[in-house]
Design a protein around this motif. Structure first.
Motif, PDB file in Angstrom:
ATOM      1  N   ARG A 159       0.830  -1.214   0.000  1.00 55.67           N
ATOM      2  CA  ARG A 159       0.000   0.000   0.000  1.00 55.67           C
ATOM      3  C   ARG A 159       0.861   1.259   0.000  1.00 55.67           C
ATOM      4  O   ARG A 159       0.521   2.246  -0.647  1.00 55.67           O
ATOM      5  N   CYS A 160       1.973   1.224   0.741  1.00 53.02           N
ATOM      6  CA  CYS A 160       2.891   2.370   0.735  1.00 53.02           C
ATOM      7  C   CYS A 160       3.472   2.570  -0.655  1.00 53.02           C
ATOM      8  O   CYS A 160       3.547   3.689  -1.162  1.00 53.02           O
ATOM      9  N   ARG A 161       3.903   1.455  -1.255  1.00 52.79           N
ATOM     10  CA  ARG A 161       4.489   1.520  -2.600  1.00 52.79           C
ATOM     11  C   ARG A 161       3.478   2.042  -3.619  1.00 52.79           C
ATOM     12  O   ARG A 161       3.800   2.878  -4.458  1.00 52.79           O
ATOM     13  N   TRP A 162       2.235   1.515  -3.540  1.00 52.48           N
ATOM     14  CA  TRP A 162       1.203   1.914  -4.483  1.00 52.48           C
ATOM     15  C   TRP A 162       0.886   3.404  -4.336  1.00 52.48           C
ATOM     16  O   TRP A 162       0.787   4.130  -5.326  1.00 52.48           O
ATOM     17  N   TYR A 163       0.735   3.853  -3.111  1.00 48.33           N
ATOM     18  CA  TYR A 163       0.394   5.252  -2.860  1.00 48.33           C
ATOM     19  C   TYR A 163       1.490   6.173  -3.403  1.00 48.33           C
ATOM     20  O   TYR A 163       1.206   7.156  -4.088  1.00 48.33           O
ATOM     21  N   LEU A 164       2.741   5.847  -3.098  1.00 42.30           N
ATOM     22  CA  LEU A 164       3.864   6.646  -3.604  1.00 42.30           C
ATOM     23  C   LEU A 164       3.924   6.601  -5.127  1.00 42.30           C
ATOM     24  O   LEU A 164       4.134   7.622  -5.783  1.00 42.30           O
ATOM     25  N   GLY A 165       3.749   5.398  -5.687  1.00 39.71           N
ATOM     26  CA  GLY A 165       3.852   5.223  -7.137  1.00 39.71           C
ATOM     27  C   GLY A 165       2.750   5.907  -7.911  1.00 39.71           C
ATOM     28  O   GLY A 165       2.989   6.447  -8.992  1.00 39.71           O
ATOM     29  N   THR A 166       1.523   5.895  -7.385  1.00 35.22           N
ATOM     30  CA  THR A 166       0.399   6.460  -8.131  1.00 35.22           C
ATOM     31  C   THR A 166       0.134   7.926  -7.813  1.00 35.22           C
ATOM     32  O   THR A 166      -0.347   8.663  -8.667  1.00 35.22           O
ATOM     33  N   ARG A 167       0.442   8.318  -6.597  1.00 35.20           N
ATOM     34  CA  ARG A 167       0.150   9.708  -6.214  1.00 35.20           C
ATOM     35  C   ARG A 167       1.391  10.575  -6.082  1.00 35.20           C
ATOM     36  O   ARG A 167       1.301  11.790  -6.008  1.00 35.20           O
ATOM     37  N   GLY A 168       2.538   9.921  -5.937  1.00 33.17           N
ATOM     38  CA  GLY A 168       3.780  10.688  -5.808  1.00 33.17           C
ATOM     39  C   GLY A 168       3.905  11.413  -4.481  1.00 33.17           C
ATOM     40  O   GLY A 168       4.683  12.365  -4.363  1.00 33.17           O
ATOM     41  N   ARG A 169       3.165  10.981  -3.491  1.00 33.23           N
ATOM     42  CA  ARG A 169       3.190  11.615  -2.172  1.00 33.23           C
ATOM     43  C   ARG A 169       3.331  10.551  -1.106  1.00 33.23           C
ATOM     44  O   ARG A 169       2.974   9.393  -1.302  1.00 33.23           O
ATOM     45  N   MET A 170       3.823  10.946   0.058  1.00 33.72           N
ATOM     46  CA  MET A 170       3.914  10.025   1.189  1.00 33.72           C
ATOM     47  C   MET A 170       2.505   9.661   1.637  1.00 33.72           C
ATOM     48  O   MET A 170       1.644  10.533   1.748  1.00 33.72           O
ATOM     49  N   PRO A 171       2.265   8.362   1.867  1.00 39.82           N
ATOM     50  CA  PRO A 171       0.917   7.932   2.236  1.00 39.82           C
ATOM     51  C   PRO A 171       0.488   8.388   3.626  1.00 39.82           C
ATOM     52  O   PRO A 171       1.301   8.485   4.537  1.00 39.82           O
ATOM     53  N   VAL A 172      -0.794   8.664   3.758  1.00 36.86           N
ATOM     54  CA  VAL A 172      -1.429   8.927   5.046  1.00 36.86           C
ATOM     55  C   VAL A 172      -2.649   8.014   5.089  1.00 36.86           C
ATOM     56  O   VAL A 172      -3.517   8.090   4.226  1.00 36.86           O
ATOM     57  N   SER A 173      -2.669   7.134   6.071  1.00 34.07           N
ATOM     58  CA  SER A 173      -3.747   6.154   6.167  1.00 34.07           C
ATOM     59  C   SER A 173      -3.864   5.701   7.617  1.00 34.07           C
ATOM     60  O   SER A 173      -3.137   6.167   8.488  1.00 34.07           O
ATOM     61  N   GLU A 174      -4.760   4.737   7.862  1.00 35.14           N
ATOM     62  CA  GLU A 174      -4.866   4.165   9.199  1.00 35.14           C
ATOM     63  C   GLU A 174      -3.554   3.476   9.569  1.00 35.14           C
ATOM     64  O   GLU A 174      -3.104   3.528  10.696  1.00 35.14           O
TER      65      GLU A 174
END
Length: 197
Positions: A117-132
């Motif tokens: 999920r971290c990889r996907w978030y960074l790869g698709t959004r280009g930002r550090m993930p914020v999630s639960e």
């Protein structure tokens, strides 16, 4: 209680001496005292955590781990626990060394920043993930060192630290936990290690 804390209780010998580094409000240490009859000591820097731990009747030392642990003699504990704190330290490799000087064994848990999920978030959004799973914005996070399962195991190898057991938590379902065991660097949300010299 968090899943990592529930799991590591089985690695702690009843009646043993336990040091809990970064014990927060002391609830885990209190549980160990009640369920495993350990002789426990907590180390915490946050004033609210210290107050809550003292109110629960726990023995607490107010201390910043980043300043070192030289005030603890060699082999003064059977087990030293550091749950969800490794990634927030300035010098995690030095604290691991100190854990295994102070205690005969160590237990470390940390969030796996290699999770898909971290990889996907960074790869698709280009930002550090914020999630639960990772609830902090990049500018407000207590996390200093973003560690993956592979990073931790490589550090243990370099430092001649023996991994006695490891357990990977993939989520709440059996399938996600099975995937975490098979491919931990990609599917484990939380890594749990039992280590020694």
């Amino acid at each position: 209680m968090r899943q990592d804390l529930t799991h590591i209780q089985q690695w702690i010998v009843p009646g043993s001496r336990v040091l809990d580094l970064g014990c927060a409000d002391g609830q885990f240490l209190l549980s160990l005292q009640q369920k495993r009859q350990v002789r426990g000591l907590g180390l915490e820097i946050d004033p609210q955590g210290i107050t809550a731990s003292i109110a629960a009747g726990l023995n607490i030392v107010e201390q910043d781990m980043d300043d070192g642990l030289a005030n603890f003699p060699d082999n003064s504990f059977d087990t030293v626990v550091m749950a969800q704190t490794l990634q927030a330290l300035h010098h995690p490799h030095l604290i691991l060394e100190e854990m295994l000087r102070i205690g005969q064994q160590g237990i470390v848990t940390f969030p796996n920043f290699g999770h898909w999920r971290c990889r996907w978030y960074l790869g698709t959004r280009g930002r550090m993930p914020v999630s639960e799973f990772m609830p902090y914005a990049w500018f407000d996070t207590p996390n200093i060192h973003f560690c993956t399962v592979r990073d931790f195991e490589a550090l243990c190898h370099e430092r001649n630290i023996c991994i006695l057991h490891r357990h990977m938590v993939g989520g709440s379902g059996a399938l996600s936990n099975q995937a975490a065991r098979m491919w931990p660097n990609l599917f484990a949300m939380t890594a749990i290690y039992h280590i020694s010299r």
